[in-house]
Design an enzyme around this catalytic site. Structure first.
Site, mmCIF file in Angstrom:
data_model
loop_
_atom_site.group_PDB
_atom_site.id
_atom_site.type_symbol
_atom_site.label_atom_id
_atom_site.label_comp_id
_atom_site.label_asym_id
_atom_site.label_seq_id
_atom_site.Cartn_x
_atom_site.Cartn_y
_atom_site.Cartn_z
ATOM 1 N N LYS A 10 1.140 42.748 5.014
ATOM 2 C CA LYS A 10 1.891 43.146 4.453
ATOM 3 C C LYS A 10 3.259 44.042 5.040
ATOM 4 C CE LYS A 10 2.486 39.302 2.451
ATOM 5 N NZ LYS A 10 3.889 38.028 3.026
ATOM 6 N N SER A 18 5.935 42.600 0.517
ATOM 7 C CA SER A 18 5.411 42.405 -0.586
ATOM 8 C C SER A 18 5.307 43.918 -1.468
ATOM 9 C CB SER A 18 3.468 41.422 -1.425
ATOM 10 O OG SER A 18 3.414 41.796 -1.444
ATOM 11 N N ASP A 47 -0.070 24.089 10.412
ATOM 12 C CA ASP A 47 -0.948 25.127 9.672
ATOM 13 C C ASP A 47 -0.677 26.542 10.949
ATOM 14 O OD1 ASP A 47 -3.053 26.956 8.985
ATOM 15 O OD2 ASP A 47 -4.644 25.222 9.463
ATOM 16 N N TYR A 104 -4.478 41.670 2.511
ATOM 17 C CA TYR A 104 -2.999 41.070 2.401
ATOM 18 C C TYR A 104 -2.080 42.544 2.042
ATOM 19 C CZ TYR A 104 0.909 39.035 -0.627
ATOM 20 O OH TYR A 104 2.485 38.749 -1.439
ATOM 21 N N GLY A 118 6.737 28.387 4.723
ATOM 22 C CA GLY A 118 6.100 27.978 3.470
ATOM 23 C C GLY A 118 7.699 27.522 2.613
HETATM 24 N N1 NAP Z 1 4.855 35.620 -5.980
HETATM 25 C C1 NAP Z 1 4.663 36.732 -5.532
HETATM 26 O O1 NAP Z 1 4.392 36.799 -6.992
HETATM 27 C C2 NAP Z 1 5.040 37.156 -4.400
HETATM 28 C C3 NAP Z 1 4.664 38.389 -4.768
HETATM 29 C C4 NAP Z 1 5.325 39.533 -3.214
HETATM 30 C C5 NAP Z 1 5.156 38.900 -2.127
HETATM 31 N N2 NAP Z 1 5.623 37.135 -2.006
HETATM 32 C C6 NAP Z 1 5.158 36.362 -0.854
HETATM 33 O O2 NAP Z 1 5.690 35.408 -0.205
HETATM 34 C C7 NAP Z 1 5.878 34.499 -0.114
HETATM 35 C C8 NAP Z 1 5.553 32.887 -0.652
HETATM 36 O O3 NAP Z 1 4.505 32.954 -2.009
HETATM 37 P P1 NAP Z 1 4.998 32.580 -2.820
HETATM 38 O O4 NAP Z 1 4.165 33.106 -3.734
HETATM 39 O O5 NAP Z 1 6.008 31.443 -2.774
HETATM 40 O O6 NAP Z 1 3.472 31.583 -2.649
HETATM 41 P P2 NAP Z 1 3.473 30.036 -2.897
HETATM 42 O O7 NAP Z 1 4.154 29.291 -4.029
HETATM 43 O O8 NAP Z 1 1.885 29.809 -2.515
HETATM 44 O O9 NAP Z 1 3.783 29.064 -1.086
HETATM 45 C C9 NAP Z 1 2.775 29.641 -0.436
HETATM 46 C C10 NAP Z 1 4.266 28.546 0.772
HETATM 47 O O10 NAP Z 1 3.326 28.883 2.494
HETATM 48 C C11 NAP Z 1 2.487 27.759 3.104
HETATM 49 N N3 NAP Z 1 1.509 27.894 3.593
HETATM 50 C C12 NAP Z 1 0.093 28.765 2.745
HETATM 51 N N4 NAP Z 1 -0.834 28.752 4.108
HETATM 52 C C13 NAP Z 1 -0.054 28.064 5.265
HETATM 53 C C14 NAP Z 1 -0.183 28.089 6.653
HETATM 54 N N5 NAP Z 1 -1.668 28.684 6.763
HETATM 55 N N6 NAP Z 1 0.266 27.399 7.641
HETATM 56 C C15 NAP Z 1 1.005 27.037 7.167
HETATM 57 N N7 NAP Z 1 1.983 27.185 5.600
HETATM 58 C C16 NAP Z 1 0.930 27.463 4.545
HETATM 59 C C17 NAP Z 1 1.948 26.563 1.452
HETATM 60 O O11 NAP Z 1 1.887 25.756 2.120
HETATM 61 P P3 NAP Z 1 0.826 24.878 2.258
HETATM 62 O O12 NAP Z 1 -0.247 25.188 0.985
HETATM 63 O O13 NAP Z 1 1.009 23.351 2.175
HETATM 64 O O14 NAP Z 1 0.389 25.220 3.661
HETATM 65 C C18 NAP Z 1 4.098 26.517 0.723
HETATM 66 O O15 NAP Z 1 4.503 26.253 1.189
HETATM 67 C C19 NAP Z 1 4.690 34.944 0.842
HETATM 68 O O16 NAP Z 1 4.301 35.392 2.019
HETATM 69 C C20 NAP Z 1 3.648 35.813 -0.440
HETATM 70 O O17 NAP Z 1 3.303 36.724 -0.288
HETATM 71 C C21 NAP Z 1 5.062 36.023 -3.214
#
Ligand code: NAP
Length: 259
Positions: A168, A151, A72, A164, A22
């Site tokens: 987590k 999360s 993936d 989700y 990610g």
């Molecule tokens: N943003 C928040 O508020 C928040 C809060 C709590 C926890 N989190 C956690 O933080 C982490 C990052 O989240 P983010 O907010 O930074 O999200 P994001 O900007 O949507 O980034 C998600 C990343 O995961 C990759 N990804 C998704 N599905 C995938 C797959 N099947 N295979 C390989 N790569 C995959 C995406 O790239 P591609 O789509 O190109 O594959 C992207 O690089 C996640 O685990 C999320 O649950 C986020």
């Protein structure tokens, strides 16, 4: 010892190899940049090639060593293929950051088998399989760092947590089981717990200014998170200095979870 040398001894990631799943977007991209700027050679893993290329180009322009693998992580075969490609870049990793994640958010009664399987595959199974693949080598070499990204929903139901939140919660349990297994060999396993961070994952929630304001008000700091808020904690947990910290969940949330 001078101060820069002392700090470098504690936190430098020179000569380390890191993998950030990610790492092409949001929090993962922030972490990838932090580890790379702290000295690690970083492999970022995701599906979309354009974002992967843009990320590594930016890191390279900063003078960092970076490469990407498009994979993936939603299937066992995809994870295995990713691992085979990852080691071709800079060799076996010393640091594994499992940040790739999805949040599909259907209400519980409408959650399909596909949503359930995919959520658990990307958010939980991939971190488990990648850790299982790389941690034994780290243990043999006597140093390793596994960092998961969990999360608030591991701890509280919130905004249709559904599968989700389940994934987590299990991810934090996974970190503790891994810590029990591998910490005696110098491999620590910890979890970063974000609050609400403005990233593409939250595009729908972030498009509503009232929701964004209300979530910011639930923190002590008074604002929502940014990817760069994870830089220091990621470098710390990846470095020598955190050698006696394992099986822990570190909240990077502006106080959201304590408020
Ligand atoms: N943003 C928040 O508020 C928040 C809060 C709590 C926890 N989190 C956690 O933080 C982490 C990052 O989240 P983010 O907010 O930074 O999200 P994001 O900007 O949507 O980034 C998600 C990343 O995961 C990759 N990804 C998704 N599905 C995938 C797959 N099947 N295979 C390989 N790569 C995959 C995406 O790239 P591609 O789509 O190109 O594959 C992207 O690089 C996640 O685990 C999320 O649950 C986020």
């Amino acid at each position: 010892m001078t101060s820069p040398a002392y700090l470098s001894g504690l936190f430098s990631l020179d000569d380390r190899v890191a993998v950030v799943t990610g790492g092409s977007s949001g929090i993962g991209r922030g972490i990838a940049e932090a580890l790379a700027r702290a000295g690690a050679s970083v492999v970022v893993v995701a599906r979309g090639k354009e974002a992967l290329e843009a990320t590594t180009a930016q890191l390279t322009s900063l003078g960092c060593r970076a490469a990407w693998v498009s994979a993936d992580l939603g299937s066992r075969a995809g994870v295995r293929a990713a691992a085979d490609e990852i080691v071709k870049e800079f060799g076996e990793p010393d640091i594994l950051v499992n940040c790739a994640g999805i949040n599909l958010r259907p209400p519980m009664s409408e959650l399909t088998e596909h949503d359930w399987d995919l959520t658990l595959a990307v958010n939980l199974q991939a971190p488990h399989l990648l850790s299982q693949r790389f941690a034994p080598g780290m243990a043999e070499r006597g140093f390793g760092r596994i960092i998961h990204v969990s999360s608030q929903q591991a701890h509280r139901a919130f905004a249709h947590s559904g599968a989700y939140g389940v994934s987590k919660g299990a991810l934090e349990s996974l970190a503790r089981s891994q810590a029990e297994e591998w910490s005696p060999y110098g491999v620590t396993c910890n979890t970063l717990v974000p609050g609400f961070v403005l990233t593409p994952l939250n595009a729908r929630l972030s498009s509503d200014p009232d929701t964004v304001r209300a979530l910011a008000a639930r923190t002590f700091i008074g604002r929502n998170g940014l990817p760069e808020d994870f830089a220091g904690a990621a470098v710390f947990l990846a470095s020598r200095s955190s050698a006696y910290i394992t099986g822990q969940s570190l909240f990077i949330d502006g106080g959201f979870s304590s408020h």
